[in-house]
Design a protein around this motif. Structure first.
Motif, PDB file in Angstrom:
ATOM      1  N   LYS A  86      -2.929   6.235  15.620  1.00  0.00           N
ATOM      2  CA  LYS A  86      -1.915   6.653  14.660  1.00  0.00           C
ATOM      3  C   LYS A  86      -2.490   7.732  13.750  1.00  0.00           C
ATOM      4  O   LYS A  86      -3.700   7.768  13.477  1.00  0.00           O
ATOM      5  CB  LYS A  86      -1.402   5.474  13.847  1.00  0.00           C
ATOM      6  N   GLY A  87      -1.611   8.624  13.308  1.00  0.00           N
ATOM      7  CA  GLY A  87      -2.049   9.735  12.479  1.00  0.00           C
ATOM      8  C   GLY A  87      -0.911  10.715  12.265  1.00  0.00           C
ATOM      9  O   GLY A  87       0.266  10.354  12.368  1.00  0.00           O
ATOM     10  N   LYS A  88      -1.272  11.966  12.005  1.00  0.00           N
ATOM     11  CA  LYS A  88      -0.275  12.978  11.640  1.00  0.00           C
ATOM     12  C   LYS A  88       0.687  13.271  12.794  1.00  0.00           C
ATOM     13  O   LYS A  88       0.441  12.909  13.955  1.00  0.00           O
ATOM     14  CB  LYS A  88      -0.975  14.260  11.206  1.00  0.00           C
ATOM     15  N   LYS A  89       1.755  13.951  12.466  1.00  0.00           N
ATOM     16  CA  LYS A  89       2.766  14.299  13.461  1.00  0.00           C
ATOM     17  C   LYS A  89       2.193  15.223  14.528  1.00  0.00           C
ATOM     18  O   LYS A  89       1.273  15.994  14.273  1.00  0.00           O
ATOM     19  CB  LYS A  89       3.963  14.974  12.789  1.00  0.00           C
ATOM     20  N   MET A  90       2.784  15.130  15.706  1.00  0.00           N
ATOM     21  CA  MET A  90       2.411  16.020  16.808  1.00  0.00           C
ATOM     22  C   MET A  90       2.995  17.394  16.512  1.00  0.00           C
ATOM     23  O   MET A  90       4.134  17.700  16.857  1.00  0.00           O
ATOM     24  CB  MET A  90       2.951  15.486  18.130  1.00  0.00           C
ATOM     25  N   ALA A  91       2.224  18.220  15.830  1.00  0.00           N
ATOM     26  CA  ALA A  91       2.709  19.527  15.391  1.00  0.00           C
ATOM     27  C   ALA A  91       1.730  20.620  15.788  1.00  0.00           C
ATOM     28  O   ALA A  91       1.406  21.497  14.987  1.00  0.00           O
ATOM     29  CB  ALA A  91       2.941  19.525  13.890  1.00  0.00           C
ATOM     30  N   LEU A  92       1.242  20.569  17.034  1.00  0.00           N
ATOM     31  CA  LEU A  92       0.340  21.615  17.507  1.00  0.00           C
ATOM     32  C   LEU A  92       1.095  22.934  17.624  1.00  0.00           C
ATOM     33  O   LEU A  92       2.274  22.952  18.006  1.00  0.00           O
ATOM     34  CB  LEU A  92      -0.221  21.240  18.881  1.00  0.00           C
ATOM     35  N   PRO A  93       0.459  24.054  17.297  1.00  0.00           N
ATOM     36  CA  PRO A  93       1.115  25.350  17.495  1.00  0.00           C
ATOM     37  C   PRO A  93       1.523  25.511  18.964  1.00  0.00           C
ATOM     38  O   PRO A  93       0.731  25.242  19.863  1.00  0.00           O
ATOM     39  CB  PRO A  93       0.023  26.356  17.109  1.00  0.00           C
ATOM     40  N   LYS A  94       2.769  25.917  19.185  1.00  0.00           N
ATOM     41  CA  LYS A  94       3.241  26.055  20.557  1.00  0.00           C
ATOM     42  C   LYS A  94       2.541  27.218  21.241  1.00  0.00           C
ATOM     43  O   LYS A  94       2.469  28.321  20.697  1.00  0.00           O
ATOM     44  CB  LYS A  94       4.756  26.259  20.583  1.00  0.00           C
ATOM     45  N   GLN A  95       2.016  26.977  22.431  1.00  0.00           N
ATOM     46  CA  GLN A  95       1.356  28.013  23.209  1.00  0.00           C
ATOM     47  C   GLN A  95       2.108  28.267  24.500  1.00  0.00           C
ATOM     48  O   GLN A  95       2.743  27.369  25.060  1.00  0.00           O
ATOM     49  CB  GLN A  95      -0.080  27.592  23.546  1.00  0.00           C
ATOM     50  N   ALA A  96       2.024  29.484  24.987  1.00  0.00           N
ATOM     51  CA  ALA A  96       2.530  29.826  26.311  1.00  0.00           C
ATOM     52  C   ALA A  96       1.336  30.227  27.165  1.00  0.00           C
ATOM     53  O   ALA A  96       0.345  30.767  26.658  1.00  0.00           O
ATOM     54  CB  ALA A  96       3.536  30.964  26.228  1.00  0.00           C
ATOM     55  N   LEU A  97       1.416  29.975  28.450  1.00  0.00           N
ATOM     56  CA  LEU A  97       0.390  30.432  29.386  1.00  0.00           C
ATOM     57  C   LEU A  97       0.810  31.803  29.901  1.00  0.00           C
ATOM     58  O   LEU A  97       1.843  31.930  30.559  1.00  0.00           O
ATOM     59  CB  LEU A  97       0.254  29.439  30.540  1.00  0.00           C
ATOM     60  N   ASP A  98       0.026  32.810  29.604  1.00  0.00           N
ATOM     61  CA  ASP A  98       0.357  34.175  30.018  1.00  0.00           C
ATOM     62  C   ASP A  98      -0.536  34.595  31.184  1.00  0.00           C
ATOM     63  O   ASP A  98      -1.673  34.116  31.323  1.00  0.00           O
ATOM     64  CB  ASP A  98       0.170  35.144  28.853  1.00  0.00           C
ATOM     65  N   GLN A  99      -0.007  35.469  32.029  1.00  0.00           N
ATOM     66  CA  GLN A  99      -0.774  36.110  33.100  1.00  0.00           C
ATOM     67  C   GLN A  99      -0.873  37.578  32.734  1.00  0.00           C
ATOM     68  O   GLN A  99       0.079  38.336  32.899  1.00  0.00           O
ATOM     69  CB  GLN A  99      -0.080  35.890  34.440  1.00  0.00           C
ATOM     70  N   LYS A 100      -2.033  37.939  32.179  1.00  0.00           N
ATOM     71  CA  LYS A 100      -2.190  39.258  31.585  1.00  0.00           C
ATOM     72  C   LYS A 100      -3.502  39.862  32.043  1.00  0.00           C
ATOM     73  O   LYS A 100      -4.555  39.231  31.920  1.00  0.00           O
ATOM     74  CB  LYS A 100      -2.168  39.136  30.056  1.00  0.00           C
ATOM     75  N   ALA A 101      -3.438  41.074  32.589  1.00  0.00           N
ATOM     76  CA  ALA A 101      -4.616  41.747  33.151  1.00  0.00           C
ATOM     77  C   ALA A 101      -5.288  40.863  34.193  1.00  0.00           C
ATOM     78  O   ALA A 101      -6.507  40.824  34.319  1.00  0.00           O
ATOM     79  CB  ALA A 101      -5.600  42.129  32.060  1.00  0.00           C
ATOM     80  N   CYS A 102      -4.448  40.125  34.928  1.00  0.00           N
ATOM     81  CA  CYS A 102      -4.913  39.266  36.030  1.00  0.00           C
ATOM     82  C   CYS A 102      -5.871  38.176  35.549  1.00  0.00           C
ATOM     83  O   CYS A 102      -6.865  37.862  36.206  1.00  0.00           O
ATOM     84  CB  CYS A 102      -5.544  40.100  37.138  1.00  0.00           C
ATOM     85  N   GLU A 103      -5.540  37.622  34.381  1.00  0.00           N
ATOM     86  CA  GLU A 103      -6.243  36.468  33.846  1.00  0.00           C
ATOM     87  C   GLU A 103      -5.220  35.525  33.237  1.00  0.00           C
ATOM     88  O   GLU A 103      -4.175  35.968  32.737  1.00  0.00           O
ATOM     89  CB  GLU A 103      -7.253  36.882  32.772  1.00  0.00           C
ATOM     90  N   TYR A 104      -5.506  34.226  33.270  1.00  0.00           N
ATOM     91  CA  TYR A 104      -4.683  33.268  32.540  1.00  0.00           C
ATOM     92  C   TYR A 104      -5.144  33.266  31.081  1.00  0.00           C
ATOM     93  O   TYR A 104      -6.321  33.076  30.791  1.00  0.00           O
ATOM     94  CB  TYR A 104      -4.825  31.867  33.119  1.00  0.00           C
ATOM     95  N   THR A 105      -4.171  33.487  30.188  1.00  0.00           N
ATOM     96  CA  THR A 105      -4.474  33.603  28.764  1.00  0.00           C
ATOM     97  C   THR A 105      -3.512  32.733  27.947  1.00  0.00           C
ATOM     98  O   THR A 105      -2.297  32.879  28.117  1.00  0.00           O
ATOM     99  CB  THR A 105      -4.348  35.065  28.308  1.00  0.00           C
ATOM    100  N   PRO A 106      -4.032  31.835  27.077  1.00  0.00           N
ATOM    101  CA  PRO A 106      -5.434  31.472  26.882  1.00  0.00           C
ATOM    102  C   PRO A 106      -6.010  30.768  28.106  1.00  0.00           C
ATOM    103  O   PRO A 106      -5.264  30.277  28.951  1.00  0.00           O
ATOM    104  CB  PRO A 106      -5.416  30.537  25.674  1.00  0.00           C
ATOM    105  N   HIS A 107      -7.330  30.681  28.161  1.00  0.00           N
ATOM    106  CA  HIS A 107      -7.978  30.024  29.295  1.00  0.00           C
ATOM    107  C   HIS A 107      -7.697  28.527  29.306  1.00  0.00           C
ATOM    108  O   HIS A 107      -7.601  27.917  30.370  1.00  0.00           O
ATOM    109  CB  HIS A 107      -9.487  30.279  29.237  1.00  0.00           C
TER     110      HIS A 107
END
Length: 237
Positions: A86-107
């Motif tokens: 138990k603890g704080k709310k699930m409020a992680l910053p929303k991330q998207a998986l990008d394919q940029k310069a032929c790399e997955y970003t963020p890793h």
């Protein structure tokens, strides 16, 4: 106790689901912070020659699996509290998986359990997203050059686990989706540092995972209004 009753109790324990994470208002919480480093000599960044789409990908890439500073600070390690219910709310910053310069970003992308994930294609060439999961459904989705975004439903992330992602069109491309059951996860920054704020006071096990250098665990005690340090050293396998 009869053998039948003992078997019934054991069956009930096995079949009972683990308690779900409980969101509460955290007042007077503390924090856990630290740094993850490579023990021993720091390896030079590995270069990978590209084999196709060089007009977009370039002629070589820096392998993302072991990225470290000169003093050994290790990027892209996942740090989490293991035993928190138990603890704080699930409020992680929303991330998207990008394919940029032929790399997955963020890793490494943190995906809240049961939440959808947006996947982008910033390159304007054919990519695909092929996951290798153990607890969740694996998927293999093509993204032609005209498809700039798609959303993968949260049903693909119903269980907490670490999922590898690869592109079948570009064999050097790989990344990770970390499906999380609570908000006390962090990915180390380029210096190897991490922070887990708003932790209720108590005793916890803190674990670090890295795709090449394995795992380590530490026990810490969090006091209200204070920061406890948890530094890790991982040796290359």
């Amino acid at each position: 106790m009869s053998r039948w009753l003992a078997a019934l109790i054991l069956s009930a324990c096995i079949m009972s689901p683990a308690l779900a994470y409980q969101e509460i208002a955290v007042s007077g919480g503390g924090a856990i912070s630290g740094k993850v480093k490579i023990s021993g000599p720091v390896p030079a960044a590995k270069k990978i020659a590209t084999s196709k789409d060089q007009e977009v990908c370039g002629k070589e890439k820096t392998a993302p699996d072991v990225l470290a500073t000169k003093d050994g600070g290790l990027q892209n390690a996942v740090v989490r509290i293991v035993n928190i219910d138990k603890g704080k709310k699930m409020a992680l910053p929303k991330q998207a998986l990008d394919q940029k310069a032929c790399e997955y970003t963020p890793h490494v992308v943190l995906v809240p359990k049961g939440a959808p994930l947006d996947i982008l294609n910033s390159d304007g060439i054919l990519h695909n997203v092929h996951t290798f999961a153990a607890k969740n459904p694996s998927f293999n989705k093509a993204m032609p050059k005209f498809k700039k975004q798609m959303t993968v439903e949260g049903s693909n992330f119903a269980e907490a686990e670490t999922i590898e992602v690869r592109c079948d069109a570009h064999e050097w491309m790989h990344g990770w989706l970390q499906v999380v059951e609570h908000p006390y996860y962090a990915v180390t920054d380029p210096s190897g540092s991490f922070a887990l704020p708003d932790v209720p006071p108590g005793k916890y096990s803190v674990e670090v995972w890295h795709e090449k250098l394995g795992k380590a665990i530490k026990e810490v005690t969090v006091d209200g209004g204070k920061t406890v340090m948890a530094d890790f050293s991982l040796g290359k396998k």
